[in-house]
Design a protein around this motif. Structure first.
Motif, PDB file in Angstrom:
ATOM      1  N   GLN A  98       0.833  -1.206   0.000  1.00 36.02           N
ATOM      2  CA  GLN A  98       0.000   0.000   0.000  1.00 36.02           C
ATOM      3  C   GLN A  98       0.871   1.263   0.000  1.00 36.02           C
ATOM      4  N   ALA A 102       1.089   3.957  -3.079  1.00 35.98           N
ATOM      5  CA  ALA A 102       0.717   5.346  -2.791  1.00 35.98           C
ATOM      6  C   ALA A 102       1.849   6.301  -3.178  1.00 35.98           C
ATOM      7  N   VAL A 113      -2.538  10.875  -2.420  1.00 33.59           N
ATOM      8  CA  VAL A 113      -3.221   9.598  -2.264  1.00 33.59           C
ATOM      9  C   VAL A 113      -3.815   9.570  -0.855  1.00 33.59           C
ATOM     10  N   VAL A 116      -5.526   3.804   0.250  1.00 30.31           N
ATOM     11  CA  VAL A 116      -5.234   2.642  -0.596  1.00 30.31           C
ATOM     12  C   VAL A 116      -5.845   1.439   0.103  1.00 30.31           C
TER      13      VAL A 116
END
Length: 135
Positions: A98, A102, A113, A116
């Protein structure tokens, strides 16, 4: 040292816009469609999956990662779906994937971002990979 107009070393401020152009704030905005951000996230997820979960790029028995994106006012929310090898430390690997995705999406798009979400589709054993299919 002599410098030519427009060459490095001349002035420290930003370049002046060509005559006739409005200031940058009045020119509009660059819009990146959701599907483009999703494709970038898919590639970033594939790279992170290979790096963090030791899934080879040819994917063996696992399916390629899938991503969807929702872009709103300079922020993007991502949803990733992927396979992971078994055994693996799922929480640790997911967190790292993740974070990698990102960072890469932010780097390539300039978007922030916000989230996620990662869904593990299935765990793939070495036997599944060697057969080239998942049961």
């Amino acid at each position: 040292m002599k410098t030519r107009p427009g060459s490095p070393g001349e002035g420290s401020g930003p370049p002046t816009p060509p005559a006739g152009l409005p200031p940058p704030a009045e020119r509009g905005a660059t819009v990146i469609p959701d599907r483009v951000v999703a494709r970038i996230a898919t590639q970033a997820a594939r790279t992170a999956q290979s790096r963090r979960a030791a899934v080879p790029p040819d994917r063996g028995g696992s399916e390629a990662p899938h991503a969807s994106a929702a872009v709103r006012t300079g922020t993007v929310r991502l949803h990733l779906t992927m396979d992971l090898p078994y055994p693996v430390d799922i929480p640790r690997v997911c967190e790292r994937i993740q974070r990698d995705v990102a960072e890469r999406v932010a780097q390539l798009t300039g978007l922030r971002v916000g989230e996620v979400l990662l869904t593990v589709r299935r765990l793939v054993t070495a036997a599944d990979s060697s057969r080239g299919r998942v049961r």
